[in-house]
Write a protein that holds these residues in place. Structure first.
Motif, PDB file in Angstrom:
ATOM      1  N   GLU A   1     -13.852  14.850  -0.661  1.00 34.76           N
ATOM      2  CA  GLU A   1     -12.546  15.358  -1.085  1.00 34.76           C
ATOM      3  C   GLU A   1     -12.428  16.861  -0.818  1.00 34.76           C
ATOM      4  O   GLU A   1     -13.291  17.639  -1.219  1.00 34.76           O
ATOM      5  N   GLN A   2     -11.371  17.226  -0.114  1.00 33.54           N
ATOM      6  CA  GLN A   2     -11.114  18.636   0.128  1.00 33.54           C
ATOM      7  C   GLN A   2      -9.633  18.843   0.404  1.00 33.54           C
ATOM      8  O   GLN A   2      -9.065  18.181   1.260  1.00 33.54           O
ATOM      9  N   ASN A   3      -9.027  19.756  -0.336  1.00 31.61           N
ATOM     10  CA  ASN A   3      -7.647  20.120  -0.053  1.00 31.61           C
ATOM     11  C   ASN A   3      -7.528  20.600   1.390  1.00 31.61           C
ATOM     12  O   ASN A   3      -8.421  21.246   1.910  1.00 31.61           O
ATOM     13  N   ARG A   4      -6.443  20.235   2.008  1.00 34.05           N
ATOM     14  CA  ARG A   4      -6.119  20.636   3.384  1.00 34.05           C
ATOM     15  C   ARG A   4      -6.914  19.888   4.439  1.00 34.05           C
ATOM     16  O   ARG A   4      -6.711  20.123   5.631  1.00 34.05           O
ATOM     17  N   TYR A   5      -7.845  19.037   4.021  1.00 35.47           N
ATOM     18  CA  TYR A   5      -8.539  18.134   4.929  1.00 35.47           C
ATOM     19  C   TYR A   5      -9.157  18.894   6.099  1.00 35.47           C
ATOM     20  O   TYR A   5      -9.689  19.983   5.930  1.00 35.47           O
ATOM     21  N   VAL A   6      -9.121  18.330   7.316  1.00 39.52           N
ATOM     22  CA  VAL A   6      -9.673  19.030   8.476  1.00 39.52           C
ATOM     23  C   VAL A   6      -8.605  19.909   9.129  1.00 39.52           C
ATOM     24  O   VAL A   6      -8.774  21.114   9.264  1.00 39.52           O
ATOM     25  N   LEU A   7      -7.499  19.289   9.503  1.00 36.42           N
ATOM     26  CA  LEU A   7      -6.471  19.988  10.287  1.00 36.42           C
ATOM     27  C   LEU A   7      -5.969  21.247   9.600  1.00 36.42           C
ATOM     28  O   LEU A   7      -5.967  22.338  10.177  1.00 36.42           O
ATOM     29  N   ASN A   8      -5.550  21.115   8.358  1.00 37.97           N
ATOM     30  CA  ASN A   8      -4.931  22.261   7.711  1.00 37.97           C
ATOM     31  C   ASN A   8      -5.929  23.219   7.079  1.00 37.97           C
ATOM     32  O   ASN A   8      -5.552  24.289   6.622  1.00 37.97           O
TER      33      ASN A   8
ATOM     34  N   ILE B   1       0.867  -1.182   0.000  1.00 36.26           N
ATOM     35  CA  ILE B   1       0.000   0.000   0.000  1.00 36.26           C
ATOM     36  C   ILE B   1       0.900   1.227   0.000  1.00 36.26           C
ATOM     37  O   ILE B   1       1.971   1.233   0.628  1.00 36.26           O
ATOM     38  N   ILE B   2       0.473   2.284  -0.680  1.00 34.12           N
ATOM     39  CA  ILE B   2       1.222   3.527  -0.654  1.00 34.12           C
ATOM     40  C   ILE B   2       0.286   4.651  -0.193  1.00 34.12           C
ATOM     41  O   ILE B   2      -0.861   4.740  -0.624  1.00 34.12           O
ATOM     42  N   ALA B   3       0.783   5.462   0.718  1.00 38.42           N
ATOM     43  CA  ALA B   3      -0.013   6.567   1.260  1.00 38.42           C
ATOM     44  C   ALA B   3       0.806   7.842   1.197  1.00 38.42           C
ATOM     45  O   ALA B   3       2.018   7.835   1.395  1.00 38.42           O
ATOM     46  N   THR B   4       0.129   8.942   0.932  1.00 31.76           N
ATOM     47  CA  THR B   4       0.803  10.227   0.915  1.00 31.76           C
ATOM     48  C   THR B   4       0.476  10.988   2.190  1.00 31.76           C
ATOM     49  O   THR B   4      -0.659  10.983   2.664  1.00 31.76           O
ATOM     50  N   ASN B   5       1.481  11.639   2.754  1.00 29.77           N
ATOM     51  CA  ASN B   5       1.289  12.446   3.947  1.00 29.77           C
ATOM     52  C   ASN B   5       0.828  13.866   3.604  1.00 29.77           C
ATOM     53  O   ASN B   5       0.651  14.693   4.494  1.00 29.77           O
ATOM     54  N   THR B   6       0.615  14.141   2.331  1.00 31.81           N
ATOM     55  CA  THR B   6       0.194  15.488   1.956  1.00 31.81           C
ATOM     56  C   THR B   6      -1.148  15.847   2.586  1.00 31.81           C
ATOM     57  O   THR B   6      -2.009  15.002   2.784  1.00 31.81           O
ATOM     58  N   SER B   7      -1.298  17.124   2.896  1.00 30.47           N
ATOM     59  CA  SER B   7      -2.620  17.629   3.237  1.00 30.47           C
ATOM     60  C   SER B   7      -2.978  18.768   2.296  1.00 30.47           C
ATOM     61  O   SER B   7      -4.087  19.283   2.315  1.00 30.47           O
ATOM     62  N   THR B   8      -2.028  19.152   1.474  1.00 29.64           N
ATOM     63  CA  THR B   8      -2.248  20.238   0.517  1.00 29.64           C
ATOM     64  C   THR B   8      -3.002  19.749  -0.712  1.00 29.64           C
ATOM     65  O   THR B   8      -3.881  20.436  -1.230  1.00 29.64           O
TER      66      THR B   8
END
Length: 319
Positions: free
Chosen positions: A188-195, A117-124
């Motif tokens: 789907e939303q750029n920056r998710y919740v935290l950012n 599995i591959i996951a990205t840590n991006t939140s941007t």
């Protein structure tokens, strides 16, 4: 009881957060490879991990045996093929630049085992932006951690329309296994919740400093008094995030949205920090000096003595 079937983890990128993810995953009994193209970055990560060893003893009650076991489970590599050859999960934590991420995905696609599995840590960015480049879109999603992963223990998970439920299930189990609270992103939303909220806070706070409205100390002092009990304010948090990440994010969104203030903030970060080799907390200097930042001093939020009034008046005098 949880079971992700993820025992071997490779973290691509040994920067601030990549280094934290690698160390914490190893501490939580995963076998981890910390990969970076730059040997210098790997050496800096090793130094950071020495710092984390002390933090985990102080804040998490880790014993010397726990730290030694963590070190045995953690290795370092600048050979991509070897780094991912046995991975159950690859976490991408390279700079927030789309071209760099896409290049890494294309390079690693043929090197990973079929089950990985591959996951990205991006939140941007959105996972859909890179899904095809991974060569295994059904096994790809976002898994975004917060800085200070051992303390701010959350993991935001966002799939794309092609992400399989099995992938999402394994990633959620993995987060639980390493002591994180999974936060499912339902749209789907750029920056998710935290950012989403952090990005607005960072822009507003940096703008106050960049535009000469208030000092970093007073921005943080105001925030910390209004949010009694918090450990640091926005400028202290900027140091934790790291100046390179702040610069990349401000530059990208400033250009994309034609946002003059964000571009001005990015230019300020470059001139006052990056051009001087200052990276923030992990480099020892940002808005504050570490390991003893002013905001952590006992009197930072105290009512000042009356003798401070002349200096306060000087600073408040306009014109």
């Amino acid at each position: 009881m949880t079971n992700s079937s993820i025992d071997r983890v490779t973290v691509l990128g040994a920067g601030v957060l990549g280094g934290q993810i690698a160390w914490h995953s190893a501490f939580m009994c995963k076998t981890v490879v910390s990969y970076d193209l730059s040997q210098e970055a790997l050496e800096k990560a090793k130094v950071a991990h020495d710092v984390y060893a002390g933090i985990y003893k102080a804040e998490m009650g880790a014993s010397d045996a726990d730290i030694e076991a963590t070190r045995k489970r953690l290795s370092y590599s600048n050979n991509l093929k070897r780094a991912v050859s046995e991975a159950d999960l690859v976490i991408e934590a390279v700079p927030e630049v789309p071209e760099i991420k896409t290049s890494v995905y294309k390079e690693v696609a043929a090197l990973m085992p079929e089950h990985t599995i591959i996951a990205t840590n991006t939140s941007t960015f959105l996972p859909r932006d890179f899904a095809e480049a991974t060569g295994r879109p059904e096994k790809f999603c976002s898994m975004h951690f917060a800085n200070l992963i051992w303390r701010l223990n959350l993991g935001e998970v966002m799939g794309h329309p092609g992400t399989s439920q099995d992938t999402l299930s394994k990633v959620m189990h993995y987060l639980i296994e390493i002591g994180q609270v999974p936060i499912p992103i339902e749209k789907e939303q750029n920056r998710y919740v935290l950012n989403t909220w952090l990005g607005g806070l960072m822009k507003a706070s940096l703008s106050l400093v960049v535009n000469g409205v208030a000092t970093p100390e007073d921005v943080d002092r105001t925030y910390m008094i209004a949010n009694r009990g918090c450990a640091l304010g926005p400028c202290g948090l900027a140091d934790v995030v790291g100046m390179n990440t702040l610069f990349n994010s401000s530059s990208y969104w400033g250009k994309l949205n034609d946002d003059e203030q964000m571009l001005k903030n990015a230019a300020y970060i470059k001139e006052n920090f990056l051009d001087k080799g200052l990276q923030g907390m992990m480099g020892g200097q940002g808005f504050y000096s570490y390991p003893n930042p002013a905001y952590a001093e006992p009197g930072f939020l105290d009512v000042p003595d009356a003798s401070a009034v002349p200096e306060l008046v000087r600073r408040a005098t306009l014109g």
